[in-house]
Write a protein that holds these residues in place. Structure first.
Motif, short mmCIF file in Angstrom:
data_model
loop_
_atom_site.label_atom_id
_atom_site.label_comp_id
_atom_site.label_asym_id
_atom_site.label_seq_id
_atom_site.Cartn_x
_atom_site.Cartn_y
_atom_site.Cartn_z
N ALA A 18 5.38 10.25 -1.16
CA ALA A 18 4.95 9.56 -2.44
C ALA A 18 4.65 10.30 -3.55
N GLU A 19 4.39 11.53 -3.35
CA GLU A 19 4.06 12.39 -4.58
C GLU A 19 5.29 12.60 -5.23
N SER A 20 6.23 13.01 -4.56
CA SER A 20 7.61 13.17 -5.04
C SER A 20 8.13 12.14 -5.84
N LEU A 21 7.95 11.00 -5.41
CA LEU A 21 8.40 9.74 -6.11
C LEU A 21 7.44 9.61 -7.47
N VAL A 22 6.28 9.73 -7.60
CA VAL A 22 5.59 9.80 -8.80
C VAL A 22 5.93 10.90 -9.74
N THR A 23 6.32 12.15 -9.26
CA THR A 23 6.27 13.22 -10.28
C THR A 23 7.70 13.34 -10.33
N ALA A 24 8.67 12.29 -9.97
CA ALA A 24 10.05 12.20 -10.61
C ALA A 24 10.06 11.48 -11.93
N GLU A 25 8.86 10.94 -12.41
CA GLU A 25 8.28 10.28 -13.58
C GLU A 25 7.81 11.48 -14.53
N PRO A 26 7.82 11.20 -15.93
CA PRO A 26 7.24 12.31 -16.80
C PRO A 26 5.77 12.26 -16.40
N GLY A 27 5.05 13.48 -16.36
CA GLY A 27 3.73 13.59 -16.23
C GLY A 27 2.76 13.30 -17.49
N PRO A 28 1.55 13.44 -17.45
CA PRO A 28 0.63 13.65 -16.29
C PRO A 28 0.53 12.43 -15.23
N TRP A 29 0.07 12.44 -14.20
CA TRP A 29 -0.04 11.67 -13.27
C TRP A 29 -1.27 11.46 -12.73
N ARG A 30 -1.73 10.14 -12.37
CA ARG A 30 -2.97 9.99 -11.99
C ARG A 30 -2.97 9.82 -10.44
N TYR A 31 -3.93 10.61 -9.79
CA TYR A 31 -4.00 10.22 -8.24
C TYR A 31 -5.28 9.66 -7.90
N VAL A 32 -5.19 8.39 -7.26
CA VAL A 32 -6.36 7.78 -7.11
C VAL A 32 -6.68 7.77 -5.56
N ALA A 33 -7.76 8.67 -5.10
CA ALA A 33 -8.31 9.00 -3.83
C ALA A 33 -9.32 8.04 -3.45
N THR A 34 -8.95 7.20 -2.13
CA THR A 34 -9.76 6.30 -1.92
C THR A 34 -10.57 6.69 -0.81
N GLY A 35 -10.29 7.75 -0.12
CA GLY A 35 -11.15 8.45 0.88
C GLY A 35 -12.50 8.98 0.42
N ARG A 36 -13.49 8.59 1.43
CA ARG A 36 -14.73 8.94 1.01
C ARG A 36 -15.00 10.41 2.20
N LEU A 77 -0.60 7.26 -8.09
CA LEU A 77 -0.29 7.19 -6.75
C LEU A 77 -1.82 6.89 -6.17
N ILE A 78 -1.69 5.51 -5.21
CA ILE A 78 -3.00 5.40 -4.58
C ILE A 78 -2.80 5.80 -3.04
N ASP A 79 -3.75 6.74 -2.93
CA ASP A 79 -3.89 7.41 -1.44
C ASP A 79 -5.05 7.27 -0.73
N CYS A 80 -5.08 6.25 0.01
CA CYS A 80 -4.24 5.24 0.64
C CYS A 80 -4.65 3.82 0.82
N THR A 81 -4.10 3.02 1.02
CA THR A 81 -4.38 1.49 1.17
C THR A 81 -5.38 1.36 2.48
N THR A 82 -5.19 2.24 3.33
CA THR A 82 -5.92 2.03 4.86
C THR A 82 -7.33 2.73 4.68
N LEU A 83 -7.41 3.53 3.80
CA LEU A 83 -8.78 4.24 3.78
C LEU A 83 -9.70 3.18 2.71
N TRP A 84 -9.06 2.56 1.74
CA TRP A 84 -9.61 1.64 0.90
C TRP A 84 -10.14 0.47 1.68
N LEU A 85 -9.30 -0.12 2.75
CA LEU A 85 -9.53 -1.34 3.43
C LEU A 85 -10.82 -0.83 4.16
N THR A 86 -10.75 0.31 4.95
CA THR A 86 -11.81 0.58 5.76
C THR A 86 -13.22 0.51 4.70
#
Lengths: 164, 164, 164
Positions: A18-36, A77-86
């Motif tokens: 997923a990171e490689s898909l985002v960094t294929a776009e011009p930066g900067p990029w935002r990483y949204v961490a859902t894990g606590r 990049l939202i990483d990840c939906t399952t931790l968010w759901l938790t």
């Protein structure tokens, strides 16, 4: 919707893909961490992910509210939906309306959003009722996201199959 | 054998995908439900599936005997092989000979039969011996059905990959 | 690296598929069994696998050291990486350096090596910490092997998808 959903099992290499898909776009990029980081194991896992990413990333911690972090012009990049759901379930939040708000926020963006999610439904039916509910909610969430995503990928051992 | 096997994890959208394959044929269609409503959770799940299907479906409950419900000229959806297997094991029926009878009944039909099955073997090895046996039996059943099916699909988040 | 990685869930038909890849080469072939027959269930499983294979196979039991059995000119099937990993963890061996030694041994071979591995990361997060560690290690091991393999296959119900 300019959105790619990347699904796969634990340690399948889905985050890195997923990171490689985002960094294929011009930066900067935002990483949204859902894990606590509620324990040492989780803290180690978060730190390991963070150190694997290079420079050019701005990290935002967003365990519950994904709408605000999506209000930006950068690829996300939202990483990840399952931790968010938790987190939603532990908060006793309404999953269906939170999902609707997420979808609306995704529709309003024009930059790329990549969402990473864990496949959790391919093992034996869990004995624990909460685990069964989580498994059901995760499957439904991924189906909803997939329906609107322009691409859906399934990752095994670091390699991705195009499902959509 | 005019048969399609649709596999996927829990809440992967496999039932809905299978329904669309059946309703692509002229109706009416027969829905063979193998699930037993032994508790409220299961009853809710069955009712939700039933209300999602439109008109044109005749539902037959068949927890153990799949041969009789297959003796009809209509396209049939069997949902699902893994609940059927659960019922066989709880009944202490012979799984191998029940599978042979199922295959014979499928070979005798000319109309389409779509079978839905849960992928249950991609998690950690279960600690419970019965769960391990179930996981093994499910895998072997799906391999046998796949060998004779004309198509095998693997569904992730509502999207299907052609395996065969 | 003349190496094919075959991944799939329990009883997905991955071993049989891997065998067919090896026997497509001129024999004899070497079968490297990593499973330890520590109880009757395991012994039955090993014997069933052995009787399914035809003649032309030389079986070597190698629960921990995979380097020596790879020093041969014959095509080799290693079945499986996940039981090998289990043995390393139970031995308290260093998984990372054992993996490096395995990769070096694979690079030195010119004949085909096919490695079979269980997908174990697509169920619910296990409650048991050792199971979580095993799941993580298995995923990382498969990613490392996949990176160097010339082909990576994902098997469902006996049918294989090319991931790489």
């Amino acid at each position: 919707m300019n959105c790619i959903l990347v699904l796969g099992g634990a340690r399948s290499g889905k985050s890195r893909h997923a990171e490689s898909l985002v960094t294929a776009e011009p930066g900067p990029w935002r990483y949204v961490a859902t894990g606590r980081a509620w324990d040492d194991e989780m803290r180690l896992r978060i730190d390991a992910h963070r150190s694997q990413r290079g420079t050019g990333w701005n990290t935002v911690e967003a365990p519950v509210d994904l709408v605000s972090p999506l209000q930006c012009p950068e690829p996300v990049l939202i990483d990840c939906t399952t931790l968010w759901l938790t987190n939603l379930i532990l908060n006793e939040d309404d999953v269906a309306s939170a999902t609707d708000r997420l979808l609306e926020a995704l529709f309003r963006r024009s930059a790329l959003t990549v969402l990473v999610g864990n496949e959790v439904g391919s093992g034996i039916v869990p004995e624990n009722a909460l685990a069964r509910r989580f498994r059901d909610e995760a499957g439904l969430l991924h189906q909803k996201l997939a329906r609107h995503a322009r691409r859906v990928l399934f990752v095994v051992a670091g390699y991705a199959l195009d499902m959509k």
